[in-house]
Design an enzyme around this catalytic site. Structure first.
Site, PDB file in Angstrom:
ATOM      1  N   LYS A  62       0.834  -1.212   0.000  1.00  0.00           N
ATOM      2  CA  LYS A  62       0.000   0.000   0.000  1.00  0.00           C
ATOM      3  C   LYS A  62       0.871   1.267   0.000  1.00  0.00           C
ATOM      4  O   LYS A  62       0.648   2.186  -0.783  1.00  0.00           O
ATOM      5  CB  LYS A  62      -0.939   0.013   1.227  1.00  0.00           C
ATOM      6  CG  LYS A  62      -1.856  -1.207   1.309  1.00  0.00           C
ATOM      7  CD  LYS A  62      -2.797  -1.143   2.500  1.00  0.00           C
ATOM      8  CE  LYS A  62      -2.140  -1.240   3.867  1.00  0.00           C
ATOM      9  NZ  LYS A  62      -1.497  -2.538   4.167  1.00  0.00           N
TER      10      LYS A  62
ATOM     11  N   ARG B 299     -10.069   0.458   8.462  1.00  0.00           N
ATOM     12  CA  ARG B 299      -9.701  -0.912   8.837  1.00  0.00           C
ATOM     13  C   ARG B 299     -10.806  -1.619   9.588  1.00  0.00           C
ATOM     14  O   ARG B 299     -10.638  -2.799   9.930  1.00  0.00           O
ATOM     15  CB  ARG B 299      -8.456  -0.872   9.727  1.00  0.00           C
ATOM     16  CG  ARG B 299      -7.139  -1.068   8.992  1.00  0.00           C
ATOM     17  CD  ARG B 299      -6.032  -0.827  10.006  1.00  0.00           C
ATOM     18  NE  ARG B 299      -4.888  -1.655   9.814  1.00  0.00           N
ATOM     19  CZ  ARG B 299      -3.753  -1.228   9.228  1.00  0.00           C
ATOM     20  NH1 ARG B 299      -3.652  -0.021   8.741  1.00  0.00           N
ATOM     21  NH2 ARG B 299      -2.725  -2.025   9.135  1.00  0.00           N
TER      22      ARG B 299
ATOM     23  N   ARG C  93      11.901  -6.468   5.432  1.00  0.00           N
ATOM     24  CA  ARG C  93      11.983  -5.056   5.775  1.00  0.00           C
ATOM     25  C   ARG C  93      12.397  -4.872   7.227  1.00  0.00           C
ATOM     26  O   ARG C  93      13.120  -3.936   7.565  1.00  0.00           O
ATOM     27  CB  ARG C  93      10.636  -4.369   5.530  1.00  0.00           C
ATOM     28  CG  ARG C  93      10.729  -2.872   5.771  1.00  0.00           C
ATOM     29  CD  ARG C  93       9.455  -2.155   5.458  1.00  0.00           C
ATOM     30  NE  ARG C  93       8.370  -2.627   6.306  1.00  0.00           N
ATOM     31  CZ  ARG C  93       7.118  -2.244   6.162  1.00  0.00           C
ATOM     32  NH1 ARG C  93       6.777  -1.423   5.208  1.00  0.00           N
ATOM     33  NH2 ARG C  93       6.197  -2.711   6.981  1.00  0.00           N
TER      34      ARG C  93
ATOM     35  N   ARG D 176      11.133  -0.892  12.373  1.00  0.00           N
ATOM     36  CA  ARG D 176       9.738  -1.008  12.814  1.00  0.00           C
ATOM     37  C   ARG D 176       9.600  -2.224  13.710  1.00  0.00           C
ATOM     38  O   ARG D 176       9.811  -3.352  13.278  1.00  0.00           O
ATOM     39  CB  ARG D 176       8.808  -1.129  11.602  1.00  0.00           C
ATOM     40  CG  ARG D 176       8.223   0.208  11.190  1.00  0.00           C
ATOM     41  CD  ARG D 176       7.305   0.079  10.014  1.00  0.00           C
ATOM     42  NE  ARG D 176       6.065  -0.640  10.298  1.00  0.00           N
ATOM     43  CZ  ARG D 176       5.021  -0.660   9.488  1.00  0.00           C
ATOM     44  NH1 ARG D 176       5.060  -0.002   8.354  1.00  0.00           N
ATOM     45  NH2 ARG D 176       3.942  -1.334   9.807  1.00  0.00           N
TER      46      ARG D 176
ATOM     47  N   ARG E  50      -0.851  -9.327  13.008  1.00  0.00           N
ATOM     48  CA  ARG E  50      -1.341  -8.245  12.131  1.00  0.00           C
ATOM     49  C   ARG E  50      -2.196  -8.821  11.000  1.00  0.00           C
ATOM     50  O   ARG E  50      -3.236  -8.265  10.643  1.00  0.00           O
ATOM     51  CB  ARG E  50      -0.158  -7.452  11.546  1.00  0.00           C
ATOM     52  CG  ARG E  50       0.516  -6.557  12.572  1.00  0.00           C
ATOM     53  CD  ARG E  50       1.931  -6.173  12.174  1.00  0.00           C
ATOM     54  NE  ARG E  50       1.997  -5.372  10.960  1.00  0.00           N
ATOM     55  CZ  ARG E  50       3.122  -5.155  10.280  1.00  0.00           C
ATOM     56  NH1 ARG E  50       4.277  -5.682  10.692  1.00  0.00           N
ATOM     57  NH2 ARG E  50       3.115  -4.409   9.201  1.00  0.00           N
TER      58      ARG E  50
HETATM   59  P1  AP5 Z   1       4.659  -1.644   1.917  1.00  0.00           P
HETATM   60  O1  AP5 Z   1       4.478  -0.831   0.681  1.00  0.00           O
HETATM   61  O2  AP5 Z   1       5.235  -0.993   3.094  1.00  0.00           O
HETATM   62  O3  AP5 Z   1       3.297  -2.374   2.302  1.00  0.00           O
HETATM   63  P2  AP5 Z   1       2.072  -1.881   3.152  1.00  0.00           P
HETATM   64  O4  AP5 Z   1       0.880  -2.547   2.576  1.00  0.00           O
HETATM   65  O5  AP5 Z   1       2.090  -0.393   3.234  1.00  0.00           O
HETATM   66  O6  AP5 Z   1       2.414  -2.577   4.525  1.00  0.00           O
HETATM   67  P3  AP5 Z   1       2.557  -2.021   6.008  1.00  0.00           P
HETATM   68  O7  AP5 Z   1       3.695  -2.679   6.677  1.00  0.00           O
HETATM   69  O8  AP5 Z   1       2.485  -0.551   6.012  1.00  0.00           O
HETATM   70  O9  AP5 Z   1       1.347  -2.715   6.644  1.00  0.00           O
HETATM   71  P4  AP5 Z   1       0.348  -2.354   7.726  1.00  0.00           P
HETATM   72  O10 AP5 Z   1      -0.920  -2.145   7.039  1.00  0.00           O
HETATM   73  O11 AP5 Z   1       0.400  -3.415   8.755  1.00  0.00           O
HETATM   74  O12 AP5 Z   1       0.987  -1.071   8.431  1.00  0.00           O
HETATM   75  P5  AP5 Z   1       0.395   0.311   8.842  1.00  0.00           P
HETATM   76  O13 AP5 Z   1       1.525   1.240   8.925  1.00  0.00           O
HETATM   77  O14 AP5 Z   1      -0.771   0.676   8.025  1.00  0.00           O
HETATM   78  O15 AP5 Z   1       5.538  -2.908   1.494  1.00  0.00           O
HETATM   79  C1  AP5 Z   1       5.963  -3.869   2.448  1.00  0.00           C
HETATM   80  C2  AP5 Z   1       7.346  -4.408   2.067  1.00  0.00           C
HETATM   81  O16 AP5 Z   1       7.235  -5.134   0.854  1.00  0.00           O
HETATM   82  C3  AP5 Z   1       8.392  -3.318   1.814  1.00  0.00           C
HETATM   83  O17 AP5 Z   1       9.641  -3.756   2.272  1.00  0.00           O
HETATM   84  C4  AP5 Z   1       8.373  -3.159   0.295  1.00  0.00           C
HETATM   85  O18 AP5 Z   1       9.608  -2.708  -0.203  1.00  0.00           O
HETATM   86  C5  AP5 Z   1       8.067  -4.569  -0.147  1.00  0.00           C
HETATM   87  N1  AP5 Z   1       7.330  -4.611  -1.418  1.00  0.00           N
HETATM   88  C6  AP5 Z   1       6.355  -3.733  -1.854  1.00  0.00           C
HETATM   89  N2  AP5 Z   1       5.887  -4.094  -3.060  1.00  0.00           N
HETATM   90  C7  AP5 Z   1       6.551  -5.241  -3.393  1.00  0.00           C
HETATM   91  C8  AP5 Z   1       6.507  -6.090  -4.526  1.00  0.00           C
HETATM   92  N3  AP5 Z   1       5.677  -5.860  -5.563  1.00  0.00           N
HETATM   93  N4  AP5 Z   1       7.296  -7.177  -4.541  1.00  0.00           N
HETATM   94  C9  AP5 Z   1       8.165  -7.429  -3.497  1.00  0.00           C
HETATM   95  N5  AP5 Z   1       8.259  -6.644  -2.405  1.00  0.00           N
HETATM   96  C10 AP5 Z   1       7.464  -5.565  -2.343  1.00  0.00           C
HETATM   97  O19 AP5 Z   1      -0.154   0.014  10.322  1.00  0.00           O
HETATM   98  C11 AP5 Z   1       0.716  -0.277  11.382  1.00  0.00           C
HETATM   99  C12 AP5 Z   1      -0.077  -0.389  12.690  1.00  0.00           C
HETATM  100  O20 AP5 Z   1      -0.696   0.876  12.981  1.00  0.00           O
HETATM  101  C13 AP5 Z   1      -1.262  -1.381  12.675  1.00  0.00           C
HETATM  102  O21 AP5 Z   1      -0.836  -2.680  12.977  1.00  0.00           O
HETATM  103  C14 AP5 Z   1      -2.161  -0.774  13.779  1.00  0.00           C
HETATM  104  O22 AP5 Z   1      -1.660  -1.090  15.053  1.00  0.00           O
HETATM  105  C15 AP5 Z   1      -1.994   0.721  13.558  1.00  0.00           C
HETATM  106  N6  AP5 Z   1      -2.990   1.267  12.618  1.00  0.00           N
HETATM  107  C16 AP5 Z   1      -2.728   1.868  11.413  1.00  0.00           C
HETATM  108  N7  AP5 Z   1      -3.874   2.260  10.815  1.00  0.00           N
HETATM  109  C17 AP5 Z   1      -4.891   1.896  11.640  1.00  0.00           C
HETATM  110  C18 AP5 Z   1      -6.305   1.999  11.549  1.00  0.00           C
HETATM  111  N8  AP5 Z   1      -6.909   2.553  10.500  1.00  0.00           N
HETATM  112  N9  AP5 Z   1      -7.040   1.509  12.602  1.00  0.00           N
HETATM  113  C19 AP5 Z   1      -6.452   0.956  13.675  1.00  0.00           C
HETATM  114  N10 AP5 Z   1      -5.107   0.812  13.817  1.00  0.00           N
HETATM  115  C20 AP5 Z   1      -4.334   1.279  12.801  1.00  0.00           C
HETATM  116 MG    MG Z   2       2.191   0.983   4.878  1.00  0.00          MG
END
Ligand code: AP5
Ligand code: MG
Length: 190
Positions: free
Chosen positions: A16, A91, A130, A136, A148
């Site tokens: 994402k 979410r 990562r 992280r 997660r």
């Molecule tokens: P990346 O692009 O970072 O993926 P992502 O989908 O953004 O994954 P996140 O780690 O951000 O996931 P998340 O949803 O758990 O985290 P968030 O910060 O939202 O890519 C991931 C990796 O893959 C990278 O190393 C990248 O280089 C690699 N990659 C990308 N594309 C690729 C490809 N095509 N091929 C190979 N490799 C690839 O949330 C974190 C925490 O915050 C949650 O757990 C929760 O506690 C809290 N939180 C956030 N939002 C909310 C909400 N709305 N409600 C409640 N709690 C929340």
């Molecule tokens: Mg992300």
């Protein structure tokens, strides 16, 4: 011209954040990632950041009230935007309902919900990869990564039906090169 409001959806590690970078440039959108906003609060050492830090470290969801408030502030601070990419929000059903209420009040509804689909073992591989460099806490431990993913399946994945009922849900294959996936997303946006 009507605004382009995209929900970029998918499990942890689906890409994402990676894909948002390309789409905001291409379409001139504002990127709103609740994960990034929460990590910024943590860096700044705010009370909210410290509270969220523990929950995020366990891989669980932060309360709806907190994340809805953060998104509301950002939408109100960016009234001139051409549109938004919502990354990692909504979410839960409560978050989706709150987002619809905010946007519909401005007659700027969600355009589409694009869901990146990636198998679990690929997600775990990407996030552990990562975690070796990102600092992280929630990427460094396979148990937390799987928590997660379970949170996503139980509380977040049901939103596919929510947006499907509005005719806005589109599944996108999230496996392949970053460029290939950007191409699929752009085709879906049209
Ligand atoms: P990346 O692009 O970072 O993926 P992502 O989908 O953004 O994954 P996140 O780690 O951000 O996931 P998340 O949803 O758990 O985290 P968030 O910060 O939202 O890519 C991931 C990796 O893959 C990278 O190393 C990248 O280089 C690699 N990659 C990308 N594309 C690729 C490809 N095509 N091929 C190979 N490799 C690839 O949330 C974190 C925490 O915050 C949650 O757990 C929760 O506690 C809290 N939180 C956030 N939002 C909310 C909400 N709305 N409600 C409640 N709690 C929340
Ligand atoms: Mg992300």
């Amino acid at each position: 011209m009507s605004k382009l409001n995209i929900v970029l959806f998918g499990p942890p590690g689906a890409g994402k954040g990676t894909q948002s970078e390309f789409l905001i440039k291409k379409y001139g959108l504002v990127h709103l990632s609740t994960g990034d906003l929460l990590r910024a609060e943590k860096e700044a050492g705010t009370e909210l950041g410290l509270m969220a830090q523990e929950i995020m470290g366990r891989g669980e969801l932060v309360s709806d009230e907190i994340v809805i408030g953060m998104i509301r502030n950002k939408i109100e601070a960016n009234t001139a935007a051409k549109g938004f990419i919502f990354d990692g929000f909504p979410r839960t059903q409560a978050q989706a309902v709150a987002l619809d209420a905010m946007l519909n009040a401005k007659s700027e509804p969600i355009t589409a919900m694009l869901a990146l689909e990636v198998p679990e073992e690929e997600l775990v591989k990407r996030l552990l990869g990562r975690g070796a460099t990102s600092g992280r806490a929630d990427d460094s431990n396979e148990g937390v990564i799987r928590t997660r993913i379970r949170e996503y399946e139980n509380k977040t994945a049901p939103l596919k039906a929510y947006y499907s009922a509005q005719g806005k849900y589109k599944a996108i294959n999230g496996v392949g090169s970053v460029e290939e996936i950007t191409g699929r997303l752009m085709k879906a946006i049209g």
